[in-house]
Design an enzyme around this catalytic site. Structure first.
Site, PDB file in Angstrom:
ATOM      1  N   SER A 111      46.863 -38.098 -31.120  1.00 28.64           N
ATOM      2  CA  SER A 111      46.831 -36.977 -30.310  1.00 28.64           C
ATOM      3  C   SER A 111      44.781 -36.647 -29.598  1.00 28.64           C
ATOM      4  CB  SER A 111      47.516 -35.653 -30.563  1.00 28.64           C
ATOM      5  OG  SER A 111      46.828 -34.537 -29.839  1.00 28.64           O
ATOM      6  N   TYR A 129      49.531 -28.720 -36.446  1.00 27.75           N
ATOM      7  CA  TYR A 129      49.809 -30.280 -35.733  1.00 27.75           C
ATOM      8  C   TYR A 129      48.678 -30.794 -35.557  1.00 27.75           C
ATOM      9  CZ  TYR A 129      50.753 -33.019 -31.470  1.00 27.75           C
ATOM     10  OH  TYR A 129      50.558 -33.706 -29.640  1.00 27.75           O
TER      11      TYR A 129
HETATM   12  N1  LIG Z   1      51.966 -34.773 -23.564  1.00 26.79           N
HETATM   13  C1  LIG Z   1      51.611 -34.509 -24.388  1.00 26.79           C
HETATM   14  O1  LIG Z   1      49.789 -33.920 -23.839  1.00 26.79           O
HETATM   15  C2  LIG Z   1      50.390 -35.439 -25.200  1.00 26.79           C
HETATM   16  C3  LIG Z   1      49.413 -35.277 -25.711  1.00 26.79           C
HETATM   17  C4  LIG Z   1      49.389 -35.944 -26.850  1.00 26.79           C
HETATM   18  C5  LIG Z   1      50.133 -36.359 -27.935  1.00 26.79           C
HETATM   19  N2  LIG Z   1      51.177 -36.654 -27.357  1.00 26.79           N
HETATM   20  C6  LIG Z   1      52.071 -36.896 -28.690  1.00 26.79           C
HETATM   21  O2  LIG Z   1      53.118 -38.523 -27.753  1.00 26.79           O
HETATM   22  C7  LIG Z   1      54.149 -38.448 -28.375  1.00 26.79           C
HETATM   23  C8  LIG Z   1      55.107 -38.286 -27.007  1.00 26.79           C
HETATM   24  O3  LIG Z   1      55.569 -36.815 -26.394  1.00 26.79           O
HETATM   25  P1  LIG Z   1      55.799 -36.695 -24.552  1.00 26.79           P
HETATM   26  O4  LIG Z   1      54.776 -35.175 -24.251  1.00 26.79           O
HETATM   27  O5  LIG Z   1      56.622 -38.009 -24.359  1.00 26.79           O
HETATM   28  O6  LIG Z   1      56.948 -35.898 -26.013  1.00 26.79           O
HETATM   29  P2  LIG Z   1      58.474 -35.468 -25.116  1.00 26.79           P
HETATM   30  O7  LIG Z   1      58.814 -34.251 -26.076  1.00 26.79           O
HETATM   31  O8  LIG Z   1      58.453 -35.334 -23.469  1.00 26.79           O
HETATM   32  O9  LIG Z   1      58.853 -36.473 -25.659  1.00 26.79           O
HETATM   33  C9  LIG Z   1      59.726 -36.854 -26.890  1.00 26.79           C
HETATM   34  C10 LIG Z   1      61.008 -37.560 -27.464  1.00 26.79           C
HETATM   35  O10 LIG Z   1      60.788 -37.978 -28.233  1.00 26.79           O
HETATM   36  C11 LIG Z   1      61.812 -37.876 -29.311  1.00 26.79           C
HETATM   37  N3  LIG Z   1      61.701 -37.264 -30.263  1.00 26.79           N
HETATM   38  C12 LIG Z   1      61.418 -36.421 -30.791  1.00 26.79           C
HETATM   39  N4  LIG Z   1      60.992 -36.333 -32.630  1.00 26.79           N
HETATM   40  C13 LIG Z   1      62.262 -37.848 -32.200  1.00 26.79           C
HETATM   41  C14 LIG Z   1      61.732 -38.251 -34.063  1.00 26.79           C
HETATM   42  N5  LIG Z   1      62.019 -37.658 -35.190  1.00 26.79           N
HETATM   43  N6  LIG Z   1      63.120 -39.288 -34.187  1.00 26.79           N
HETATM   44  C15 LIG Z   1      63.152 -39.359 -32.347  1.00 26.79           C
HETATM   45  N7  LIG Z   1      63.093 -39.030 -31.550  1.00 26.79           N
HETATM   46  C16 LIG Z   1      62.400 -38.306 -31.639  1.00 26.79           C
HETATM   47  C17 LIG Z   1      62.377 -36.740 -27.948  1.00 26.79           C
HETATM   48  O11 LIG Z   1      64.209 -36.269 -28.672  1.00 26.79           O
HETATM   49  C18 LIG Z   1      62.330 -36.803 -26.739  1.00 26.79           C
HETATM   50  O12 LIG Z   1      62.889 -37.466 -26.322  1.00 26.79           O
HETATM   51  C19 LIG Z   1      53.863 -37.627 -29.113  1.00 26.79           C
HETATM   52  O13 LIG Z   1      54.077 -38.539 -30.695  1.00 26.79           O
HETATM   53  C20 LIG Z   1      52.975 -36.818 -28.815  1.00 26.79           C
HETATM   54  O14 LIG Z   1      52.614 -35.463 -29.791  1.00 26.79           O
HETATM   55  C21 LIG Z   1      51.865 -35.752 -26.454  1.00 26.79           C
END
Ligand SMILES: NC(=O)c1ccc[n+]([C@@H]2O[C@H](COP(=O)([O-])OP(=O)(O)OC[C@H]3O[C@@H](n4cnc5c(N)ncnc54)[C@H](O)[C@@H]3O)[C@@H](O)[C@H]2O)c1
Length: 271
Positions: A144, A157
């Site tokens: 991130s 986090y």
């Molecule tokens: N959205 C943002 O702004 C952002 C920013 C920086 C990093 N990220 C990272 O990107 C990745 C994806 O984020 P996103 O925004 O698409 O999230 P999201 O919440 O939209 O989707 C995440 C998906 O992962 C699944 N999930 C969560 N924990 C799990 C586990 N232990 N095992 C299996 N499935 C699991 C959830 O059920 C969901 O379907 C994450 O690692 C997040 O930390 C996101």
């Protein structure tokens, strides 16, 4: 965007039921990959796999907690039985956590660490013995912008996403003996997904207010755009993949200002 790299490749995406993972899965299906979709949410991951198959793609839905080593070993075994091997692993599963040092107890730190760092480690360890056998192997871990800089209010986090970064860099170094495998660390800035609303939070934190603020002030990049940047970066074997002007800024200020980056960042944002 040319995703030809993925045609015929066995590609595992954790957290494929929603957000960035879902967008990557759909594009991989279109590109002719054999997509292995892992998520804790059975309904959502089944829906994404169905969408890919309806468009004549190949997809296998697996219900699993990516942080559970035993279950991820089973998932890796099922993947190899179904598709004969594994080429690409995208450790995308993760959960946002609201709370700083003062509000978060040890259990909060452990929870955030397991959901982000633990998920990357358990999944990588399960698939690694198979990926090193691929001619063009790839492993990508989602850190991130919070894996580049640390700001107030998000210590568990941030610590977990810095851990993902450290793990990924160590893994890349370890795999120097396997030039067929490239390792990428992905640093998204704010992406417009549902992550803010499914976030975990320390006691006493107003999670609804935090989510509203995240949506209003932080989430700028569309998830489809994030998915395209990630898939491109992985295909090209890039070590670092930055997503959005906010992540690029975070990276730049951390390099330029060293220990003073917080002050510089506040000046840039205000300016
Ligand atoms: N959205 C943002 O702004 C952002 C920013 C920086 C990093 N990220 C990272 O990107 C990745 C994806 O984020 P996103 O925004 O698409 O999230 P999201 O919440 O939209 O989707 C995440 C998906 O992962 C699944 N999930 C969560 N924990 C799990 C586990 N232990 N095992 C299996 N499935 C699991 C959830 O059920 C969901 O379907 C994450 O690692 C997040 O930390 C996101």
């Amino acid at each position: 965007m040319d995703l030809g790299f993925y045609a015929g490749q066995v590609v595992v995406v954790t957290g494929a039921g929603a957000g960035i993972g879902r967008e990557m899965a759909v594009r991989l299906g279109r590109a002719g990959a054999k997509a292995v979709l892992v998520d804790v949410d059975e309904g959502r991951v089944g829906e994404v796999a169905g969408e890919i198959r309806d468009a004549s793609g190949r997809a296998l839905a697996m219900v699993a907690d990516a942080a559970d080593p035993d279950r991820m070993n089973e998932v890796a075994g099922e993947t190899v039985r179904e598709f004969g091997g594994v080429d690409v692993l995208i450790n995308n599963a993760g959960r946002l956590f609201y709370g700083g040092v003062a509000e978060s107890d040890m259990a909060d730190f452990e929870t955030a660490m397991r959901a982000n760092f633990g998920a990357a480690v358990a999944s990588t360890r399960a698939f690694l013995p198979h990926i090193v056998k691929s001619e063009r192997g790839r492993i990508a871990n989602l850190s991130s912008a919070y894996g580049l800089i640390g700001l107030a209010g998000a210590a568990p986090y941030t610590a977990a996403k810095f851990a993902v970064r450290g793990f990924t860099e160590s893994l890349r170094s370890e795999l120097r003996t396997h030039p067929n495998v490239a390792v990428s660390c992905v640093y998204p800035g704010g992406v417009k997904t549902g992550i803010a609303w499914s976030a975990l939070a320390a006691a006493g934190i107003d999670a609804r207010r935090a989510a509203e603020r995240f949506d209003r002030q932080v989430a700028r990049t569309q998830p489809g755009r994030a998915a395209e940047i990630i898939l491109n970066g992985i295909a090209r074997g890039h070590s670092r993949v930055l997503i959005g002007a906010d992540a690029i800024l975070a990276d730049a200020v951390a390099r330029v200002a060293g220990g003073q980056y917080e002050r510089l960042l506040r000046l840039v944002i205000r300016g």
